[in-house]
Structure formats: structure tokens, C-alpha cells
Design a protein around this motif. Sequence first.
Motif, short mmCIF file in Angstrom:
data_model
loop_
_atom_site.label_atom_id
_atom_site.label_comp_id
_atom_site.label_asym_id
_atom_site.label_seq_id
_atom_site.Cartn_x
_atom_site.Cartn_y
_atom_site.Cartn_z
N ILE A 69 -4.66 -6.56 -10.29
CA ILE A 69 -4.89 -7.55 -8.82
C ILE A 69 -3.52 -7.06 -7.96
O ILE A 69 -3.73 -6.88 -6.89
N LEU A 70 -2.41 -6.97 -8.67
CA LEU A 70 -1.17 -6.80 -7.98
C LEU A 70 -1.17 -5.09 -7.45
O LEU A 70 -0.29 -4.72 -6.62
N MET A 71 -2.15 -4.23 -8.29
CA MET A 71 -1.89 -2.75 -7.70
C MET A 71 -2.97 -3.03 -6.61
O MET A 71 -2.62 -1.70 -5.96
N LEU A 72 -3.60 -3.88 -6.11
CA LEU A 72 -4.47 -3.57 -5.05
C LEU A 72 -3.78 -3.44 -3.74
O LEU A 72 -4.08 -2.57 -2.98
N PRO A 73 -2.71 -4.25 -3.31
CA PRO A 73 -2.04 -4.07 -2.10
C PRO A 73 -1.37 -2.66 -1.98
O PRO A 73 -1.42 -1.84 -0.98
N VAL A 74 -0.84 -2.39 -3.07
CA VAL A 74 0.03 -1.16 -3.17
C VAL A 74 -0.99 0.20 -3.03
O VAL A 74 -0.85 1.03 -2.12
N THR A 75 -2.09 0.01 -3.51
CA THR A 75 -3.22 1.00 -3.53
C THR A 75 -3.70 1.04 -2.05
O THR A 75 -3.81 2.42 -1.71
N LEU A 76 -3.92 0.24 -1.44
CA LEU A 76 -4.55 0.07 -0.22
C LEU A 76 -3.41 0.70 0.78
O LEU A 76 -3.89 1.33 2.01
N ALA A 77 -2.22 0.35 0.62
CA ALA A 77 -1.31 0.93 1.43
C ALA A 77 -1.04 2.42 1.22
O ALA A 77 -0.61 3.12 2.52
N GLN A 78 -1.72 3.01 0.29
CA GLN A 78 -1.59 4.50 0.28
C GLN A 78 -2.55 5.10 1.32
O GLN A 78 -2.48 6.30 1.35
N PHE A 79 -3.69 4.52 1.54
CA PHE A 79 -4.98 5.03 2.15
C PHE A 79 -5.13 4.50 3.59
O PHE A 79 -5.51 5.33 4.52
N VAL A 80 -4.39 3.40 3.77
CA VAL A 80 -4.61 2.51 5.15
C VAL A 80 -3.07 2.71 5.68
O VAL A 80 -2.19 2.17 5.36
N HIS A 81 -2.84 3.54 6.83
CA HIS A 81 -1.81 3.86 7.37
C HIS A 81 -1.51 3.00 8.61
O HIS A 81 -1.31 3.56 9.82
N ILE A 82 -1.61 1.75 8.18
CA ILE A 82 -1.17 0.51 9.31
C ILE A 82 0.05 0.00 8.96
O ILE A 82 0.46 -0.35 7.89
N GLY A 83 0.76 -0.49 9.97
CA GLY A 83 2.31 -0.96 9.82
C GLY A 83 2.25 -2.23 8.97
O GLY A 83 2.92 -2.14 7.97
N TRP A 84 1.41 -3.28 9.28
CA TRP A 84 1.27 -4.57 8.27
C TRP A 84 0.95 -4.33 6.93
O TRP A 84 1.44 -4.66 6.14
N VAL A 85 -0.07 -3.24 6.82
CA VAL A 85 -0.58 -3.13 5.46
C VAL A 85 0.61 -2.44 4.73
O VAL A 85 0.83 -2.67 3.62
N GLN A 86 1.31 -1.35 5.47
CA GLN A 86 2.47 -0.49 4.61
C GLN A 86 3.45 -1.78 4.40
O GLN A 86 4.07 -1.64 3.19
N ALA A 87 3.52 -2.65 5.09
CA ALA A 87 4.79 -3.70 4.91
C ALA A 87 4.19 -4.50 3.80
O ALA A 87 5.29 -5.06 2.70
N VAL A 88 2.93 -4.97 3.67
CA VAL A 88 2.54 -5.94 2.39
C VAL A 88 2.73 -4.94 1.17
O VAL A 88 2.76 -5.60 0.32
N GLY A 89 2.57 -3.89 1.36
CA GLY A 89 2.39 -2.71 0.05
C GLY A 89 3.65 -2.76 -0.39
O GLY A 89 3.96 -2.76 -1.73
N ASN A 90 4.61 -2.60 0.54
CA ASN A 90 6.30 -2.30 0.29
C ASN A 90 6.60 -3.85 -0.40
O ASN A 90 7.62 -3.76 -1.17
N PHE A 91 6.11 -4.81 0.08
CA PHE A 91 6.63 -6.14 -0.09
C PHE A 91 6.24 -6.39 -1.61
O PHE A 91 7.09 -6.93 -2.40
N PHE A 92 5.00 -5.78 -2.03
CA PHE A 92 4.75 -6.27 -3.46
C PHE A 92 4.52 -4.91 -4.36
O PHE A 92 3.91 -4.86 -5.18
N GLY A 93 5.83 -4.22 -4.01
CA GLY A 93 5.82 -2.98 -4.64
C GLY A 93 6.27 -3.22 -6.31
O GLY A 93 6.85 -4.41 -6.30
N TRP A 94 5.94 -2.28 -7.09
CA TRP A 94 6.38 -2.54 -8.42
C TRP A 94 7.81 -2.69 -8.66
O TRP A 94 8.56 -1.75 -8.02
N GLY A 95 8.19 -3.70 -9.32
CA GLY A 95 9.58 -4.01 -9.39
C GLY A 95 10.50 -4.84 -8.46
O GLY A 95 11.50 -5.34 -8.86
N THR A 96 9.81 -5.27 -7.45
CA THR A 96 10.31 -6.25 -6.42
C THR A 96 10.22 -7.42 -6.62
O THR A 96 9.52 -7.97 -7.86
N TRP A 97 11.01 -8.29 -6.36
CA TRP A 97 11.11 -9.75 -6.77
C TRP A 97 9.67 -10.44 -6.60
O TRP A 97 8.98 -11.36 -7.38
#
Length: 261
Positions: free
Chosen positions: A113-141
Motif C-alpha cells: 500500500i505504501l509503495m502505491l504513491p511512490v510508484t504513481l509519482a514515477q509515472f505521473v509528472h504532476i507537482g502535487w503527485v510528486q510531492a506526495v510521492g516524496n513525502f511518503f518515500g521509503w525511510g521518511t518519518w
Amino acid sequence: LMWIGEKITEHGIGNGISLIIFCGIVARFPQAISTVIDYLQVGTISPFQLLLFFVIALAMILMVIEINEGQRRISIQYAKRVIGRRMYGGHSTYLPLKVNQAGVIPIIFASSILMLPVTLAQFVHIGWVQAVGNFFGWGTWPNTICYGILIFIFTYFYTAISVNIKELADNMKKYGGFIPGIRPGEPTMMYIDRVLSRITLTGAVFLAFIAILPNFIGNITGIQGVYFGGTSLLIIVGVALDTMRQAQSYMVTRNYQGFIK
């Protein structure tokens, strides 16, 4: 690989698919050892940090074995029944409830489930999607906190769907079994549910701790690039124990057909 795994299960010792996954994880050990040796030679880490890493790894292995094999045994007494000239029942046994009833499944569900936003951020180059993907990146708080919470929830969820408490209580009542001090039927079901909920709490905390700990091992020991994951550790220990247990059962019964041939 699926076909080979089924053949190993049919003619060999242990579960074939699990053994193939086990081999894939163990095959990465030489590379990890080589990386640690390079760190030590270059001076990136000190001998004390290397010793600390192995102490933490050994403690994790011992903890996984202890929790994985831990059981809460509920005593069951069977009433005596006379059928014809024979007497049946009258013996006592126990109902084993595992502390880690869910195994590695909650960790797999949570990580998927947690890999879903990171995976979407790799294919969808939209600002807020990239921000959500970075926010839930592996190893972040945020990722680590959500990871632990999801593992906790999925542990209870998977235990609830894998253990049919009502069926256990009905079968026990059907064959004349009862828990000493507990009436058959609904009280037995409530008692088993209460015990299972308590030990599942320990299993959920254990799984969350084992899954999150690798995120901090690199910061504590200074060894980066060597992932000592909870999922891999649970699979390795579980497959090794199950295979060893099945091999011992073959040796006790002297049933060697299939594996040798």
C-alpha cells in the motif's frame, strides 16, 4: 519457477516456492558481506560499529525465532463417553494459539500500500503527485509511522480472517471438549477471542518493530547499502524452521521415499 517449486513440494522436503524465495534472499548475503568488508577497509566504519551491527542482527534473529515459535496453549479436557462397551474421551490436550499468527503477510500488505504513491509519482509528472510521492518515500518519518500503523492493523485483520473462533468453539462442543472453568459454546468463544486478541497485540508490536528497525540500523551502525530487512528475516527463519521440522518428522517415521529417489 512455480513448476519447480511444486515439484520440490511434491518430491522433496519443505515448501518448494518458499525454498526458492529463501535461496533468492540468501544469495544476496555474499554481496552484503563484501560491502561490509569494503566499508571496514576504507575506514568508513570502525570495528566497534561492525560488532554493533552483528550484535543487532543476532538479536533480531533470536527475537524472530522466539516470537515465531511462541504459543499460548489453552488446556482442553474431553468428557468421557461410553459407546457400547467402549469408553471414549476422558483425555486432555491443548489448543495452540501462535503469537505471530499472521506471519509475514501484514508486512507485505503494508509495504504494498505504501509503495502505491511512490510508484504513481514515477509515472505521473504532476507537482502535487510528486510531492506526495516524496513525502511518503521509503525511510521518511511519515512512511515509517504509516508503515507501523498499517502493520498493526493488518496483523489483527489477517488473524481475524485466518482463525475461525466460532468454528473452533463449535467443534470443541461437538466432540465433548471444554476448557476447564469455561462453559462450552458462547463463553468458550469469547474466552478464546479474548486470549487471541491479547497475544495478537504482542505479535503486532513485534512485526511493526522488526519491520521498522532496519530503517534505523544504518544510522546507528553507519553501514549503508546493506539492507537487513524484517520481511527477509521472517521468511528465512520461517522457511528454515519449517524445513527442519519436516526433515525431523521424516527421520522419526523413517520415511525417506521421494527425496532420495
